[in-house]
Design a protein around this motif. Structure first.
Motif, short mmCIF file in Angstrom:
data_model
loop_
_atom_site.label_atom_id
_atom_site.label_comp_id
_atom_site.label_asym_id
_atom_site.label_seq_id
_atom_site.Cartn_x
_atom_site.Cartn_y
_atom_site.Cartn_z
N THR A 76 39.80 10.94 43.70
CA THR A 76 40.31 11.97 44.58
C THR A 76 40.21 11.49 46.03
N VAL A 77 40.83 12.22 46.93
CA VAL A 77 40.69 11.90 48.35
C VAL A 77 39.22 11.96 48.76
N ASP A 104 36.62 11.22 47.17
CA ASP A 104 35.78 10.10 46.69
C ASP A 104 35.59 9.02 47.74
N VAL A 105 36.47 8.98 48.74
CA VAL A 105 36.33 7.96 49.78
C VAL A 105 34.98 8.06 50.49
N ALA A 106 34.44 9.27 50.61
CA ALA A 106 33.22 9.46 51.41
C ALA A 106 32.06 8.63 50.87
N GLN A 107 31.90 8.60 49.56
CA GLN A 107 30.77 7.84 49.01
C GLN A 107 30.97 6.34 49.13
N ASP A 108 32.22 5.88 49.11
CA ASP A 108 32.47 4.46 49.34
C ASP A 108 32.15 4.09 50.78
N VAL A 109 32.54 4.94 51.72
CA VAL A 109 32.23 4.68 53.13
C VAL A 109 30.72 4.68 53.34
N VAL A 165 35.41 7.64 62.57
CA VAL A 165 36.38 7.29 61.52
C VAL A 165 37.79 7.58 62.02
N ALA A 166 38.68 6.64 61.76
CA ALA A 166 40.10 6.85 62.04
C ALA A 166 40.90 6.50 60.78
N GLY A 167 41.96 7.24 60.54
CA GLY A 167 42.84 6.93 59.43
C GLY A 167 44.29 7.03 59.89
N ARG A 168 45.12 6.16 59.35
CA ARG A 168 46.54 6.20 59.68
C ARG A 168 47.36 6.44 58.43
N SER A 169 48.34 7.35 58.52
CA SER A 169 49.26 7.65 57.43
C SER A 169 48.46 8.05 56.17
N GLY A 170 48.59 7.32 55.07
CA GLY A 170 47.85 7.66 53.85
C GLY A 170 46.35 7.56 54.01
N GLY A 171 45.87 6.88 55.05
CA GLY A 171 44.43 6.84 55.31
C GLY A 171 43.92 8.06 56.04
N SER A 172 44.80 8.86 56.64
CA SER A 172 44.35 10.01 57.43
C SER A 172 43.65 11.08 56.61
N PRO A 173 44.19 11.50 55.45
CA PRO A 173 43.44 12.46 54.65
C PRO A 173 42.05 11.94 54.25
N HIS A 174 41.94 10.64 54.03
CA HIS A 174 40.65 10.05 53.67
C HIS A 174 39.69 10.10 54.86
N ALA A 175 40.21 9.90 56.07
CA ALA A 175 39.36 10.04 57.25
C ALA A 175 38.85 11.47 57.40
N LEU A 176 39.72 12.44 57.13
CA LEU A 176 39.31 13.85 57.20
C LEU A 176 38.26 14.16 56.12
N ALA A 177 38.37 13.51 54.97
CA ALA A 177 37.35 13.70 53.92
C ALA A 177 35.99 13.26 54.41
N CYS A 178 35.93 12.12 55.09
CA CYS A 178 34.65 11.65 55.64
C CYS A 178 34.10 12.66 56.64
N ALA A 179 34.96 13.20 57.49
CA ALA A 179 34.52 14.18 58.49
C ALA A 179 33.94 15.43 57.82
N PHE A 238 37.98 18.81 49.07
CA PHE A 238 37.32 19.39 50.24
C PHE A 238 38.34 20.22 50.99
N ASP A 239 37.86 21.06 51.90
CA ASP A 239 38.73 21.90 52.72
C ASP A 239 38.64 21.41 54.16
N PRO A 240 39.76 21.03 54.79
CA PRO A 240 39.70 20.61 56.19
C PRO A 240 39.05 21.64 57.11
N ALA A 241 39.06 22.90 56.71
CA ALA A 241 38.44 23.95 57.54
C ALA A 241 36.94 23.78 57.65
N ASP A 242 36.34 22.97 56.77
CA ASP A 242 34.89 22.76 56.80
C ASP A 242 34.47 21.69 57.82
N ILE A 243 35.44 21.01 58.42
CA ILE A 243 35.10 19.94 59.38
C ILE A 243 34.53 20.55 60.65
#
Length: 294
Positions: A71-72, A74-79, A93-107, A226-231
């Motif tokens: 899932t998107v 899952d990136v957090a545990q790899d980071v 953390v910065a993400g571009r295009s398909g990396g952006s949702p993954h950056a938001l997951a880390c946040a 995750f919910d972006p509202a939780d950032i």
């Protein structure tokens, strides 16, 4: 500097560190298809800013083992695994295009470790309430995302031969995209140095298989976890208003959803203009990272 890091479940992740190895750490999460060799500020720029940029191949791309069904979120545990292996406690953390949702997951999922997050030309969740997800999107992307949502096997049947062709001739991807590019994007990707970098990026990303790409598309069309509202950390959303690959409505939706988010919308820019915005974005990301970690 290249590192191999073991994820929590034993998978291998291939990591690239750019710039000052003792500098302030920023993770840069690549687009799709892509790899750790994707667009980044020049090494001299990073050294001048006392910054280390950490990029890695998401599972299934380049030199990183596949993580089927990821899932998107899952990136957090790899980071975290990479940060721990490198002795880094806090990072941006910065993400571009398909990396952006993954950056938001880390946040959202690493609030004690992520200081700031930037999402460039990104997408909103598949189930975003009140958003017409496909509004303004090129017909090709509409077809691929729609297929991924209902028939992942059909998506794989399409992307595997396409990835084979791009691996053999990476300029083919840019040639395929050219009819859909705005004049602004055509001007950006006409730069010979940028094209060489993009071709190397695509070749490396698809070097072992198409499954990083396939798994990315499926993850973006599934519950993110995750919910972006939780950032709660500062978030910068950057988007070109003319983008037809990730329409600007996605960042506008995220700006309403994420508490305190800042949205920068460039009226004349499109998708590939995010490459040129990276140095400016980096300055914003570094504000809460006063010194090196580790």
């Amino acid at each position: 500097m290249r590192n191999r890091v073991r994820a929590a479940d034993g998978r291998q992740l291939l990591v690239e560190r750019l710039g000052d190895p003792r500098g302030r750490p920023v993770f840069l999460l690549h687009g799709m298809p892509g790899s750790r060799l994707g667009p980044a500020p020049r090494g001299m720029v990073l050294y001048q800013r006392r910054t280390q940029l950490i990029a890695y191949d998401r599972p299934g791309y380049g030199g990183s083992d596949r993580h089927p069904g990821r899932t998107v979120a899952d990136v957090a545990q790899d980071v975290v695994a990479i940060a721990d292996a490198l002795g880094i406690e806090k990072f941006a953390v910065a993400g571009r295009s398909g990396g952006s949702p993954h950056a938001l997951a880390c946040a959202a999922l690493l609030p004690e470790r992520v200081t700031r997050t930037a999402a460039l030309v990104g997408l909103a969740p598949w189930d975003a309430d009140g958003l017409d997800w496909f509004d303004g999107m090129t017909a090709h992307n509409v077809r691929e995302y729609s297929t991924a949502a209902v028939d992942p096997e059909e998506l794989a049947a399409r992307l595997i031969p396409r990835a084979d062709g791009i691996r053999k001739d990476p300029k083919r991807l840019l040639d395929e995209l050219r009819p859909e590019l705005t004049d602004h994007d055509r001007m950006i990707v006409s730069d010979a140095g940028l094209r060489r970098m993009l071709e190397a990026n695509y070749r490396e990303g698809l070097r072992t298989s198409a499954y990083g790409w396939i798994d990315d598309v499926i993850a973006l069309c599934s519950p993110w976890g995750f919910d972006p509202a939780d950032i709660r950390c500062p978030v910068l959303l950057w988007h070109g208003e003319q983008d037809v690959f990730s329409p600007v409505g996605h960042s506008r939706w995220l700006a309403r959803r994420i508490p305190g988010a800042t949205a920068t919308i460039e009226p004349a820019a499109a998708h590939f203009a995010a490459f040129r915005a990276l140095p400016q974005i980096l300055t914003w990301l570094l504000r809460d990272l006063p010194g090196a970690e580790g």
